[in-house]
Write an enzyme that holds these catalytic residues in place. Structure first.
Site, PDB file in Angstrom:
ATOM      1  N   ASP A  36       2.613  -9.251   9.281  1.00 42.92           N
ATOM      2  CA  ASP A  36       1.163  -9.425   9.165  1.00 42.92           C
ATOM      3  C   ASP A  36       0.873 -10.928   9.131  1.00 42.92           C
ATOM      4  OD1 ASP A  36       0.367  -6.611   8.966  1.00 42.92           O
ATOM      5  OD2 ASP A  36       1.534  -6.655   7.127  1.00 42.92           O
ATOM      6  N   GLN A  80     -10.285  -2.580   2.714  1.00 41.79           N
ATOM      7  CA  GLN A  80      -9.751  -3.258   3.900  1.00 41.79           C
ATOM      8  C   GLN A  80      -9.691  -2.344   5.122  1.00 41.79           C
ATOM      9  OE1 GLN A  80      -5.830  -4.032   1.775  1.00 41.79           O
ATOM     10  NE2 GLN A  80      -5.025  -3.803   3.836  1.00 41.79           N
ATOM     11  N   VAL A 103      11.179  -7.205   9.481  1.00 41.83           N
ATOM     12  CA  VAL A 103      12.368  -6.356   9.622  1.00 41.83           C
ATOM     13  C   VAL A 103      12.102  -5.404  10.790  1.00 41.83           C
ATOM     14  CG1 VAL A 103      13.878  -4.690   8.472  1.00 41.83           C
ATOM     15  CG2 VAL A 103      12.840  -6.553   7.158  1.00 41.83           C
ATOM     16  N   MET A 109       0.845  -1.197   0.000  1.00 45.25           N
ATOM     17  CA  MET A 109       0.000   0.000   0.000  1.00 45.25           C
ATOM     18  C   MET A 109       0.886   1.255   0.000  1.00 45.25           C
ATOM     19  SD  MET A 109      -3.411  -0.934   2.102  1.00 45.25           S
ATOM     20  CE  MET A 109      -2.788  -0.670   3.747  1.00 45.25           C
ATOM     21  N   HIS A 125       9.308  -3.656   3.263  1.00 47.20           N
ATOM     22  CA  HIS A 125       8.844  -3.856   1.885  1.00 47.20           C
ATOM     23  C   HIS A 125      10.024  -4.135   0.958  1.00 47.20           C
ATOM     24  CE1 HIS A 125       5.635  -0.976   3.428  1.00 47.20           C
ATOM     25  NE2 HIS A 125       4.903  -1.998   3.019  1.00 47.20           N
TER      26      HIS A 125
HETATM   27  O1  PAF Z   1      -0.073  -5.800   3.670  1.00 43.65           O
HETATM   28  C1  PAF Z   1      -0.510  -4.863   2.951  1.00 43.65           C
HETATM   29  O2  PAF Z   1       0.140  -3.843   2.736  1.00 43.65           O
HETATM   30  C2  PAF Z   1      -1.893  -4.977   2.353  1.00 43.65           C
HETATM   31  O3  PAF Z   1      -2.778  -5.604   3.212  1.00 43.65           O
HETATM   32  C3  PAF Z   1      -1.902  -5.653   0.973  1.00 43.65           C
HETATM   33  C4  PAF Z   1      -1.450  -7.084   1.062  1.00 43.65           C
HETATM   34  C5  PAF Z   1      -0.995  -4.880   0.020  1.00 43.65           C
HETATM   35  C6  PAF Z   1      -3.312  -5.641   0.385  1.00 43.65           C
HETATM   36  O4  PAF Z   1      -3.786  -4.345   0.230  1.00 43.65           O
END
Ligand code: PAF
Length: 288
Positions: A159, A70, A185, A39, A46
């Site tokens: 997550d 979400q 991380v 996101m 990331h």
């Molecule tokens: O983990 C995230 O950043 C979000 O939940 C994802 C997997 C990109 C879905 O929008």
């Protein structure tokens, strides 16, 4: 598979049909594809997923999309950090070749009415505190899978529950995609990297490290022989409350089903969701 970092600006695609064209051409050329769904508001967590995707695949696609479905009505969708320019710089430095950054109306067109209904590991913990959250995650991730057609998709272990939900969806819907879950991380003091850490005030930031301290305490106590889950949860909660965090949950659960355990007698996941002021943070560690 990829050459070393090139620092070449990645190609940015906004339209789904253009992404499909690029992906089809890559497939025809026999290339493997790795997808890193994000996101945005990127951080080293990331970027470690991007590194893994580049290592394993010929073409790495990073999606940047703040997915409205979400977020609950009282959550931070409107204020979620949107930092496309600096995200692109970071991705160029890590050699990501393709960025897919659609607009909301491109992902959810007029009359959009289809969602992925998730059950099992999606119902507890985050699912209970954020109703509809995983339905939104599963829906957008399935759409991204359909558009990018990856061989492998990369998610962070921070997550933890999300990774279980996505693995479940991939298995249940027979998607030919390998889901790679990469290590969390952390900052030097243990705080798990999260796009939401930037919400923390200078006064809150040091208190946030109590989350990883609480997880480490649980691991240590288990090593020393404490097995009773209620005792462990009470000790973990004490650490968090001492730093004045508000607890949504502190749980010890089966790592596959996320059902509560009463005794830690095998691999167990310790999960925390806690709030500091307006910031809600989650973290976990497999212990035992
Ligand atoms: O983990 C995230 O950043 C979000 O939940 C994802 C997997 C990109 C879905 O929008």
């Amino acid at each position: 598979m990829n050459s070393p970092h090139t620092d070449v600006a990645p190609r940015i695609i906004h339209a789904a049909d253009e992404l499909r064209r690029v992906v089809t051409a890559a497939r025809r050329a026999g290339k493997t594809i790795g997808l890193v769904p994000t996101m945005g508001a990127l951080h080293e967590g990331h970027l470690s997923l991007v590194d893994a995707a580049r290592r394993d695949n010929d073409l790495t696609i990073v999606s940047i999309f703040v997915n409205p479905t979400q977020f609950g009505p009282n959550e931070d969708f409107a204020n979620y950090p949107r930092t496309l320019e600096s995200d692109l710089d970071l991705l160029a430095g890590r050699g990501a070749q393709l960025i897919f950054a659609p607009r909301t109306d491109q992902m959810y067109g007029p009359g959009h009415a289809t969602h992925v209904e998730v059950d099992g590991p999606a119902l507890r913990l985050e699912g209970a505190f954020r109703p509809g959250h995983f339905r939104g995650v599963a829906t957008i991730v399935l759409k991204l899978f359909n558009l990018a057609s990856p061989d492998r998709a990369y998610f962070g272990r921070k997550d933890y529950q999300q990774s279980l939900v996505i693995r479940r969806m991939v298995a249940d819907l027979d998607l030919p995609i390998h889901v790679e879950i990469c290590p969390t991380v952390r900052e030097a003091d243990g705080l798990a990297l999260s796009s939401r850490n930037r919400y923390l005030s200078p006064e809150e930031r040091p208190r946030a490290r109590s989350i990883s301290e609480s997880l480490r305490l649980a691991a240590r106590l288990v090593e020393q022989g404490t097995r009773d889950a209620a005792t462990l949860i009470a000790r973990m909660s004490d650490v968090l409350r001492a730093a004045d965090l508000k607890l949504d949950y502190v749980a010890l659960a089966d790592p596959d089903t996320l059902e509560d355990v009463s005794v830690v007698d095998g691999p167990t996941v310790a999960l925390i969701a806690a709030r500091l002021g307006k910031t809600r943070l989650i973290d976990n560690e497999v212990i035992g």
